[in-house]
Design an enzyme around this catalytic site. Structure first.
Site, mmCIF file in Angstrom:
data_model
loop_
_atom_site.group_PDB
_atom_site.id
_atom_site.type_symbol
_atom_site.label_atom_id
_atom_site.label_comp_id
_atom_site.label_asym_id
_atom_site.label_seq_id
_atom_site.Cartn_x
_atom_site.Cartn_y
_atom_site.Cartn_z
ATOM 1 N N CYS A 85 0.867 -1.185 0.000
ATOM 2 C CA CYS A 85 0.000 0.000 0.000
ATOM 3 C C CYS A 85 0.900 1.230 0.000
ATOM 4 C CB CYS A 85 -0.939 0.153 1.194
ATOM 5 S SG CYS A 85 -2.083 -1.198 1.403
ATOM 6 N N ARG A 87 3.310 0.004 -5.230
ATOM 7 C CA ARG A 87 3.100 -0.561 -3.894
ATOM 8 C C ARG A 87 1.695 -1.170 -3.744
ATOM 9 N NH1 ARG A 87 6.684 0.744 -0.131
ATOM 10 N NH2 ARG A 87 5.155 0.271 1.457
ATOM 11 N N TRP A 139 -3.106 -2.194 -1.617
ATOM 12 C CA TRP A 139 -2.795 -3.580 -1.977
ATOM 13 C C TRP A 139 -3.494 -4.395 -0.903
ATOM 14 C CZ3 TRP A 139 -0.755 -6.572 -5.661
ATOM 15 C CH2 TRP A 139 -0.281 -7.842 -5.325
ATOM 16 N N ASN A 185 -0.896 1.502 6.074
ATOM 17 C CA ASN A 185 -0.172 0.491 5.320
ATOM 18 C C ASN A 185 0.352 -0.507 6.352
ATOM 19 O OD1 ASN A 185 1.634 -0.961 3.697
ATOM 20 N ND2 ASN A 185 3.240 0.570 3.920
ATOM 21 N N GLY A 186 -0.023 -1.775 6.221
ATOM 22 C CA GLY A 186 0.434 -2.774 7.191
ATOM 23 C C GLY A 186 -0.715 -3.659 7.620
ATOM 24 N N GLU A 200 14.628 -24.387 -8.324
ATOM 25 C CA GLU A 200 14.318 -22.957 -8.347
ATOM 26 C C GLU A 200 15.561 -22.131 -8.697
ATOM 27 O OE1 GLU A 200 11.910 -21.220 -8.640
ATOM 28 O OE2 GLU A 200 12.381 -19.223 -7.887
ATOM 29 N N LYS A 214 15.820 -19.546 -11.884
ATOM 30 C CA LYS A 214 16.206 -18.135 -11.768
ATOM 31 C C LYS A 214 17.339 -17.828 -12.729
ATOM 32 C CE LYS A 214 13.478 -16.772 -10.236
ATOM 33 N NZ LYS A 214 12.353 -17.453 -9.684
ATOM 34 N N GLU A 273 16.142 -17.862 -16.499
ATOM 35 C CA GLU A 273 15.186 -16.848 -16.959
ATOM 36 C C GLU A 273 15.764 -15.440 -17.016
ATOM 37 O OE1 GLU A 273 12.570 -16.777 -12.845
ATOM 38 O OE2 GLU A 273 11.597 -16.167 -14.677
ATOM 39 N N HIS A 333 23.039 -41.316 -14.013
ATOM 40 C CA HIS A 333 22.104 -41.945 -14.963
ATOM 41 C C HIS A 333 21.995 -41.136 -16.251
ATOM 42 C CE1 HIS A 333 21.095 -44.852 -11.928
ATOM 43 N NE2 HIS A 333 20.942 -43.852 -11.064
ATOM 44 N N LYS A 363 4.997 -11.318 -16.599
ATOM 45 C CA LYS A 363 4.839 -11.532 -15.165
ATOM 46 C C LYS A 363 3.682 -12.473 -14.864
ATOM 47 C CE LYS A 363 5.681 -10.981 -10.814
ATOM 48 N NZ LYS A 363 6.754 -11.857 -10.316
HETATM 49 C C1 F6R Z 1 9.558 -17.404 -12.413
HETATM 50 C C2 F6R Z 1 8.185 -17.013 -12.368
HETATM 51 C C3 F6R Z 1 7.168 -17.884 -13.019
HETATM 52 C C4 F6R Z 1 5.888 -17.928 -12.193
HETATM 53 C C5 F6R Z 1 4.792 -18.699 -12.925
HETATM 54 C C6 F6R Z 1 3.539 -18.807 -12.091
HETATM 55 O O1 F6R Z 1 10.382 -16.503 -11.713
HETATM 56 O O2 F6R Z 1 7.840 -15.996 -11.819
HETATM 57 O O3 F6R Z 1 7.657 -19.167 -13.220
HETATM 58 O O4 F6R Z 1 6.183 -18.532 -10.969
HETATM 59 O O5 F6R Z 1 4.490 -18.050 -14.125
HETATM 60 O O6 F6R Z 1 3.018 -17.566 -11.788
HETATM 61 P P1 F6R Z 1 1.974 -17.379 -10.629
HETATM 62 O O7 F6R Z 1 2.654 -17.729 -9.360
HETATM 63 O O8 F6R Z 1 1.573 -15.937 -10.690
HETATM 64 O O9 F6R Z 1 0.842 -18.311 -10.898
#
Ligand code: F6R
Length: 609
Positions: free
Chosen positions: A2, A27, A74, A100-101, A482, A486, A489, A505, A604
């Site tokens: 927020c 935010r 938010w 905010n909080g 993971e 990272k 990507e 294997h 995103k």
């Molecule tokens: C990687 C990343 C994506 C999301 C995936 C699912 O850093 O951000 O792999 O994790 O697209 O997205 P959500 O969690 O929004 O369903």
């Protein structure tokens, strides 16, 4: 998150408030509102949607006045709606707040206020603060604020207006940011510097527990006991774009550094005060209904899927419930065998991922109970699941998910402890030990984030490699997945994670001289086997970077480099070991000149199948 703003001066308040809020939309942006002292009373205007919706609502009828506050929301408590938008008022409309909080004890406070006849208009935790002001006002604005602060628990930055004392705004903070911008004949308040940078670069950065009375000509700061505090002026020398990122070069780095706070917010209200157990007041299933669960499906995409992989270990080991983890795009097409004793946990940061939403609908169609773990209040997945628990990571802007992932891990752990408590698979003593470990995680993450020089060196040294491999066993394997995601990507390095035992294997054929291999070695029960795998890749002249726990004095004998994480109990190590992997990917991407926050080809939120 927020964003909050405040203005007091000679000029019209609304233009600054709206402009400042637009700079804080990162935010939160699910609703917006302002309150301005106009013609002897406080006029509040607010609505759901982005700031543009508020602008449209105000077109031709902008509040007129030189004192005001604003908020871009938010959602945490109460879905996005006109009524839940801030500012909030008491019953009389004479006390107005933006917050905010999270006010942790709001339910108890609300019940007491309802008994006294207060009428609440929203479902938010924040509204109690305005009613507490009304209930306790004794003709002295500052003293009433102090009294109210003694009653509330949780995290906050707050700005208060009082119709009877319109020549001042009062603001305070605890665990959430707040700055005061110092002008000439005017002063500004904001959650963050971007909102005020166009007006002034002279600021007071507020500390926890400080209470500021802000008039147009002065700012007076005191603590809750009335002791005056003398503040140093902080001159902001960032440009506007850097200010939006809190001085960090990228949103991703900012979000990595927000993880201690995100952890604290996600535990709020869920870790019992005496540290004895985990609770989820928001879940409405009875203990019997939880005890009936005989199988869990965890369904998600990408990073959220990796959080689910860790969740499988947690639920199976702590709650002793069998778990299947599915990639959402596969789940719907494999005819999973599901009935009403199954629980399907859907993990999604955005709550809008199309494949994940489709999987949720499929699980419901097949009769499963469904639980959403998401970061976005009121998102499609939150609305459609039977129950929802939120990760309170705040908005995640960078495409590469970081703080959402660690909050998902934390929720997986807390949920499995919770189910373990109910099912009796976890003793009270063991639950208490785990809760104690959880409570120190934010501090341990903070410690890790203070020491990144070594990671920068590795990223420069190995950032131009073609390939990098990640190995681990058990929980370390899930985290390795993971780490590799990272890396690929954002740096576009070909990165693959393998269960270390799988190496021989097939993958071993790819290990050649000089290839960086990142080996997670935090799990004591598989430590010896992991060391054997290190030796296998070292025998092929790979360069091994090990992630190990502090105090492990054997690992330097086997690995070329070691990154130590703070010592933690095995279930908590994923929350720590992923940090260096996030940072390695980040610095490798910088070395390669990649667009960290907006990697090529990626979005995103993936709302197409
Ligand atoms: C990687 C990343 C994506 C999301 C995936 C699912 O850093 O951000 O792999 O994790 O697209 O997205 P959500 O969690 O929004 O369903």
């Amino acid at each position: 998150m927020c964003g909050i703003v405040g203005y007091i001066g000679d000029k019209q308040a609304a233009p600054f408030l709206l402009d400042g809020m637009s700079k804080l939309e990162y935010r939160g942006y699910d609703s917006a509102g302002i309150a301005v002292y106009e013609k002897g009373k406080i006029r509040v205007e607010k609505c759901v949607g982005r700031l543009d919706s508020l602008r449209q609502k105000l077109a031709g009828n902008v509040p007129v006045g030189t004192v005001g506050i604003g908020h871009t929301r938010w959602a945490t408590h109460g879905r996005p709606s006109d009524r839940n938008a801030h500012p909030h008022t008491d019953s009389s409309g004479d006390f107005v707040v933006v917050h905010n909080g999270i006010i942790e004890n709001y339910l108890a406070l609300k019940e007491a206020l309802l008994e006294k006849g207060h009428v609440f208009l929203s479902e938010t935790d924040s509204e109690v603060v305005a009613h507490l002001m009304e209930e306790n006002y004794n003709g002295n604005f500052e003293e009433t604020v102090k009294k109210v602060l003694r009653m509330i628990e949780g995290s906050y930055s707050l700005v208060f207006m009082c119709a009877a004392e319109p020549d001042k705004l009062i603001c305070t903070k605890k665990d959430n940011p707040l700055v005061i911008g110092l002008g000439n004949g005017e002063n500004f308040i904001a959650s963050d510097i971007p909102a005020i940078i166009a007006k002034t670069r002279r600021t007071y950065i507020m500390n926890d527990g400080e209470i500021a009375t802000v008039t147009k000509d002065a700012v007076w700061v005191q603590d809750i006991n009335g002791t005056p505090i003398s503040k140093k002026v902080f001159e902001v020398n960032w440009n506007a774009e850097a200010a939006e990122k809190g001085g960090f070069e990228h949103f991703m780095l900012k979000e990595i550094y927000e993880q201690p706070k995100a952890m604290r917010d996600t535990m709020t209200g869920r870790v019992a005060k005496d540290g004895s157990h985990i609770e989820f007041p928001e879940l409405n299933w009875t203990s019997e209904e939880f005890a009936d669960i005989n199988k869990i499906f965890i369904v998600a995409c990408g990073t959220a899927y990796h959080a689910g992989m860790v969740g499988k270990y947690y639920f199976e080991q702590l709650a002793r419930v069998p778990v299947e983890v599915d990639i959402a795009s596969e789940f719907s097409y494999r005819s999973p065998i599901i009935d009403s004793n199954c629980l399907t946990i859907i993990i999604s940061q955005s709550g809008e991922t199309s494949d994940t939403l489709a999987a949720l609908r499929e699980a419901r169609r097949l009769g499963s109970r469904t639980l959403a773990v998401t970061n976005v209040v009121g998102s499609s997945i939150a609305r459609e699941a039977d129950q929802v628990v939120y990760t309170y990571a705040g908005p995640e802007i960078a495409v590469a998910s970081t703080k959402a992932y660690t909050t998902q891990l934390l929720l997986m752990l807390m949920l499995s402890i919770y189910v373990g408590q109910i099912k009796g698979t976890l003793s009270a003593g063991r639950a208490k030990e785990l809760v104690a470990g959880i409570k120190v995680i934010p501090e341990q993450i903070h410690e890790l984030l203070e020491n990144v020089d070594q990671l920068k060196v590795f990223a420069t040294k190995y950032g131009n490699s073609e390939d990098v491999f990640y190995l681990g066993r058990s929980l370390d394997y899930a985290v390795a997945l993971e780490g590799a995601l990272k890396m690929k990507e954002i740096s576009y390095i070909h990165a693959e994670a393998y269960a270390a035992g799988e190496l021989k294997h097939g993958t071993l054929a790819l290990i050649v001289e000089g290839v960086p291999v990142i080996v997670l070695a935090t799990q004591e029960d598989v430590y010896e086997k992991t060391v054997s795998n290190i030796q296998e890749v070292k025998a092929r002249d790979a360069v091994v970077i090990a992630i190990a726990m502090e105090g492990d004095d054997r690992i330097p004998k086997y690995a070329d480099h070691v990154i130590f994480i703070p010592r933690a109990e095995k279930y908590l190590t994923p929350l720590l070991s992923v940090l260096p992997l996030q940072l390695l990917a980040y610095y490798a991407a910088l070395t390669r000149g990649c667009d960290v926050d907006k990697p090529r080809n990626l979005a995103k939120s993936v709302t197409v199948e």
